[in-house]
Design an enzyme around this catalytic site. Structure first.
Site, PDB file in Angstrom:
ATOM      1  N   PRO A   4      -5.563  -1.239   0.768  1.00 47.47           N
ATOM      2  CA  PRO A   4      -6.753  -1.261  -0.095  1.00 47.47           C
ATOM      3  C   PRO A   4      -7.164  -2.707  -0.312  1.00 47.47           C
ATOM      4  O   PRO A   4      -6.329  -3.554  -0.632  1.00 47.47           O
ATOM      5  CB  PRO A   4      -6.258  -0.622  -1.410  1.00 47.47           C
ATOM      6  CG  PRO A   4      -4.777  -0.743  -1.395  1.00 47.47           C
ATOM      7  CD  PRO A   4      -4.335  -0.891   0.033  1.00 47.47           C
ATOM      8  N   LEU A   5      -8.440  -3.019  -0.109  1.00 50.08           N
ATOM      9  CA  LEU A   5      -8.950  -4.393  -0.270  1.00 50.08           C
ATOM     10  C   LEU A   5     -10.247  -4.322  -1.059  1.00 50.08           C
ATOM     11  O   LEU A   5     -11.291  -3.925  -0.504  1.00 50.08           O
ATOM     12  CB  LEU A   5      -9.217  -5.036   1.092  1.00 50.08           C
ATOM     13  CG  LEU A   5      -8.041  -5.220   2.058  1.00 50.08           C
ATOM     14  CD1 LEU A   5      -8.537  -5.538   3.465  1.00 50.08           C
ATOM     15  CD2 LEU A   5      -7.098  -6.313   1.565  1.00 50.08           C
ATOM     16  N   GLN A  58      -6.998   4.877  -4.513  1.00 51.60           N
ATOM     17  CA  GLN A  58      -6.130   4.058  -5.363  1.00 51.60           C
ATOM     18  C   GLN A  58      -6.710   3.892  -6.762  1.00 51.60           C
ATOM     19  O   GLN A  58      -7.875   3.525  -6.905  1.00 51.60           O
ATOM     20  CB  GLN A  58      -5.907   2.666  -4.759  1.00 51.60           C
ATOM     21  CG  GLN A  58      -4.893   1.885  -5.587  1.00 51.60           C
ATOM     22  CD  GLN A  58      -4.694   0.447  -5.142  1.00 51.60           C
ATOM     23  OE1 GLN A  58      -5.605  -0.361  -5.253  1.00 51.60           O
ATOM     24  NE2 GLN A  58      -3.517   0.138  -4.645  1.00 51.60           N
ATOM     25  N   CYS A  89      -1.854  -5.673  -8.077  1.00 46.26           N
ATOM     26  CA  CYS A  89      -3.014  -6.590  -8.142  1.00 46.26           C
ATOM     27  C   CYS A  89      -2.705  -7.763  -9.076  1.00 46.26           C
ATOM     28  O   CYS A  89      -2.349  -7.572 -10.240  1.00 46.26           O
ATOM     29  CB  CYS A  89      -4.252  -5.829  -8.629  1.00 46.26           C
ATOM     30  SG  CYS A  89      -5.677  -6.916  -8.796  1.00 46.26           S
ATOM     31  N   ASN A 188       4.319  -4.343   3.884  1.00 46.22           N
ATOM     32  CA  ASN A 188       3.010  -5.022   3.842  1.00 46.22           C
ATOM     33  C   ASN A 188       3.181  -6.524   3.589  1.00 46.22           C
ATOM     34  O   ASN A 188       4.066  -6.936   2.860  1.00 46.22           O
ATOM     35  CB  ASN A 188       2.168  -4.372   2.722  1.00 46.22           C
ATOM     36  CG  ASN A 188       0.891  -5.136   2.400  1.00 46.22           C
ATOM     37  OD1 ASN A 188       0.706  -5.603   1.280  1.00 46.22           O
ATOM     38  ND2 ASN A 188      -0.002  -5.268   3.370  1.00 46.22           N
ATOM     39  N   GLY A 189       2.309  -7.300   4.220  1.00 42.56           N
ATOM     40  CA  GLY A 189       2.258  -8.738   3.990  1.00 42.56           C
ATOM     41  C   GLY A 189       2.186  -9.519   5.276  1.00 42.56           C
ATOM     42  O   GLY A 189       3.143  -9.560   6.052  1.00 42.56           O
ATOM     43  N   GLY A 212      -3.781  -5.658   5.753  1.00 41.25           N
ATOM     44  CA  GLY A 212      -4.905  -6.028   4.908  1.00 41.25           C
ATOM     45  C   GLY A 212      -5.768  -7.066   5.579  1.00 41.25           C
ATOM     46  O   GLY A 212      -6.662  -6.750   6.365  1.00 41.25           O
ATOM     47  N   ARG A 213      -5.464  -8.354   5.306  1.00 45.69           N
ATOM     48  CA  ARG A 213      -6.327  -9.426   5.800  1.00 45.69           C
ATOM     49  C   ARG A 213      -6.409  -9.454   7.319  1.00 45.69           C
ATOM     50  O   ARG A 213      -7.421  -9.886   7.879  1.00 45.69           O
ATOM     51  CB  ARG A 213      -5.838 -10.771   5.237  1.00 45.69           C
ATOM     52  CG  ARG A 213      -6.137 -10.896   3.746  1.00 45.69           C
ATOM     53  CD  ARG A 213      -5.377 -12.024   3.112  1.00 45.69           C
ATOM     54  NE  ARG A 213      -3.929 -11.786   3.164  1.00 45.69           N
ATOM     55  CZ  ARG A 213      -3.016 -12.646   2.755  1.00 45.69           C
ATOM     56  NH1 ARG A 213      -3.391 -13.807   2.278  1.00 45.69           N
ATOM     57  NH2 ARG A 213      -1.734 -12.338   2.823  1.00 45.69           N
TER      58      ARG A 213
HETATM   59  C1  LIG Z   1      -9.761  -9.521  -0.845  1.00 52.37           C
HETATM   60  C2  LIG Z   1      -8.526  -8.731  -1.203  1.00 52.37           C
HETATM   61  C3  LIG Z   1      -8.665  -7.591  -1.989  1.00 52.37           C
HETATM   62  C4  LIG Z   1      -7.529  -6.834  -2.325  1.00 52.37           C
HETATM   63  N1  LIG Z   1      -7.679  -5.686  -3.064  1.00 52.37           N
HETATM   64  C5  LIG Z   1      -6.605  -4.902  -3.335  1.00 52.37           C
HETATM   65  C6  LIG Z   1      -6.738  -3.667  -4.028  1.00 52.37           C
HETATM   66  O1  LIG Z   1      -7.844  -3.259  -4.404  1.00 52.37           O
HETATM   67  N2  LIG Z   1      -5.608  -2.942  -4.247  1.00 52.37           N
HETATM   68  C7  LIG Z   1      -4.372  -3.363  -3.840  1.00 52.37           C
HETATM   69  O2  LIG Z   1      -3.374  -2.659  -4.061  1.00 52.37           O
HETATM   70  N3  LIG Z   1      -4.220  -4.524  -3.173  1.00 52.37           N
HETATM   71  C8  LIG Z   1      -5.298  -5.286  -2.903  1.00 52.37           C
HETATM   72  N4  LIG Z   1      -5.132  -6.441  -2.187  1.00 52.37           N
HETATM   73  C9  LIG Z   1      -3.816  -6.768  -1.630  1.00 52.37           C
HETATM   74  C10 LIG Z   1      -3.712  -6.216  -0.203  1.00 52.37           C
HETATM   75  O3  LIG Z   1      -3.809  -4.807  -0.180  1.00 52.37           O
HETATM   76  C11 LIG Z   1      -2.387  -6.623   0.474  1.00 52.37           C
HETATM   77  O4  LIG Z   1      -1.306  -6.111  -0.255  1.00 52.37           O
HETATM   78  C12 LIG Z   1      -2.222  -8.135   0.584  1.00 52.37           C
HETATM   79  O5  LIG Z   1      -3.425  -8.762   1.016  1.00 52.37           O
HETATM   80  C13 LIG Z   1      -1.095  -8.499   1.579  1.00 52.37           C
HETATM   81  O6  LIG Z   1      -1.307  -7.902   2.833  1.00 52.37           O
HETATM   82  P1  LIG Z   1      -2.010  -8.693   4.073  1.00 52.37           P
HETATM   83  O7  LIG Z   1      -1.258  -9.971   4.242  1.00 52.37           O
HETATM   84  O8  LIG Z   1      -1.897  -7.744   5.228  1.00 52.37           O
HETATM   85  O9  LIG Z   1      -3.425  -8.968   3.636  1.00 52.37           O
HETATM   86  C14 LIG Z   1      -6.238  -7.235  -1.875  1.00 52.37           C
HETATM   87  C15 LIG Z   1      -6.126  -8.398  -1.103  1.00 52.37           C
HETATM   88  C16 LIG Z   1      -7.235  -9.139  -0.751  1.00 52.37           C
HETATM   89  C17 LIG Z   1      -7.065 -10.372   0.100  1.00 52.37           C
END
Ligand SMILES: Cc1cc2nc3c(=O)[nH]c(=O)nc-3n(C[C@H](O)[C@H](O)[C@H](O)COP(=O)(O)O)c2cc1C
Length: 307
Positions: A4-5, A58, A89, A188-189, A212-213
């Site tokens: 979720p982003l 979510q 978050c 995740n990460g 995510g990213r």
């Molecule tokens: C722009 C942005 C928005 C995000 N929004 C949410 C969200 O709404 N809910 C959530 O659980 N995590 C949110 N996250 C965290 C991501 O879901 C994820 O856990 C985190 O970015 C690490 O994973 P990644 O390195 O693959 O991005 C957000 C992260 C970013 C960068």
């Protein structure tokens, strides 16, 4: 899984990643409070594409009664399969309200909220997304609270809240959680390549990975991750970006142009002429002109890095 982003994983983007083979998509974070008080306004955040089965919504919450009300509203939407609780978050506004990663400081409340979803929800599954802890890693304790409260699976971002988005991801800590739990664990990460996904699977023994990213500006990453293939050609990318933009316009109407800019910044990364392209689209309001500019920049052919 797609992470979720907030601000990114709206219906058109989730549809896009689904086409590239993401198994599970999750809505952007929806505030239980906002949903309970104004259901119509929140609906746009979690509307589902027909491509999204299974589909997870979510919720961010800090109060069990409000959360139960939000879950009852979602119960009327029979096309939702999973309700996920946001316990990660780091945003100050969310933490001040006692939600998101603030729940990592209150394991009892975290458990109560999961139990609330579990007993109120008519959906197939309840899940939780956590970090390893608030300041220190107590991920095993927290994940066990999630399991005991009835979570069907847990996704773990391998950082503490204090670690933000930049500290090294502790995949070993995710592995310890996997060993301690019976329910599935999603890692995740920072995962952004087939090789790293394989390394993470080996280090954690996780049941899945969440991206995510790595998916921002690269919805095709899911195909690369599942089939170990190279990134698509610029020609295919152009078709995907145009289709994504058209879907944004259909879904968001006039808001699509400003909302799509951040996607275009990501999509154009590494392309020859990316800087001029970004300068142009930052001030361009016409969707027709933006379509032309997209076509042109992807026609440039060569990647700046490769050139
Ligand atoms: C722009 C942005 C928005 C995000 N929004 C949410 C969200 O709404 N809910 C959530 O659980 N995590 C949110 N996250 C965290 C991501 O879901 C994820 O856990 C985190 O970015 C690490 O994973 P990644 O390195 O693959 O991005 C957000 C992260 C970013 C960068």
């Amino acid at each position: 899984m797609l992470s979720p982003l907030a601000g990114w994983t709206d219906l058109p983007f989730r549809e896009c990643v689904k086409r590239f083979g993401a198994d599970l998509t999750v809505s952007e974070m929806v505030s239980a409070n906002a949903l309970a008080h104004n259901p119509k306004r929140s609906r746009k955040l979690y509307e589902k594409s027909p491509l999204e089965t299974p589909y997870s919504v979510q919720l961010a919450a800090s109060n069990a009664a409000v959360l139960a009300e939000a879950v009852r509203i979602l119960n009327d939407e029979e096309w939702i399969d999973i309700i996920d609780l946001n316990a990660g978050c780091p945003a100050p506004k969310v933490v001040r309200g006692g939600g998101g990663s603030a729940l990592l400081k209150s394991p009892a409340l975290l458990g109560t909220l999961i139990e609330t979803i579990k007993k109120t929800s008519s959906k197939r599954q309840t899940s939780v997304k956590i970090r390893l802890g608030f300041s220190e890693n107590n991920g095993v304790e927290l994940a066990k609270v999630c399991e005991s409260a009835g979570a069907d699976f847990v996704a773990v971002h391998g950082r503490t809240r204090a670690g933000g988005f930049e500290s090294p991801v502790d995949y070993n800590a995710i592995g310890e959680i996997k060993t301690a739990l019976k329910i599935p664990v999603i890692a995740n990460g920072d995962i952004d390549s087939y090789e790293l996904a394989q390394t993470v699977f080996a280090a954690t023994n996780a049941d899945g990975v969440m991206i995510g990213r790595g998916a921002m500006g690269s919805p095709w990453i899911f195909e690369q991750l599942t089939r170990n293939i190279a990134a698509p050609t610029n020609e295919l990318k152009r078709a995907v970006v145009l289709e994504h933009f058209d879907a944004m316009r259909a879904f968001h109407g006039d808001f699509a142009v400003p909302l799509f800019r951040k996607h275009l910044h990501r999509y154009s990364k590494g392309l020859a002429g990316a800087t001029q392209f970004r300068n142009r689209i930052n001030h361009e309001e016409s969707a027709a002109v933006i379509r032309e500019l997209i076509s042109l920049v992807f026609e440039g052919g060569r990647d700046e890095e490769a050139a």
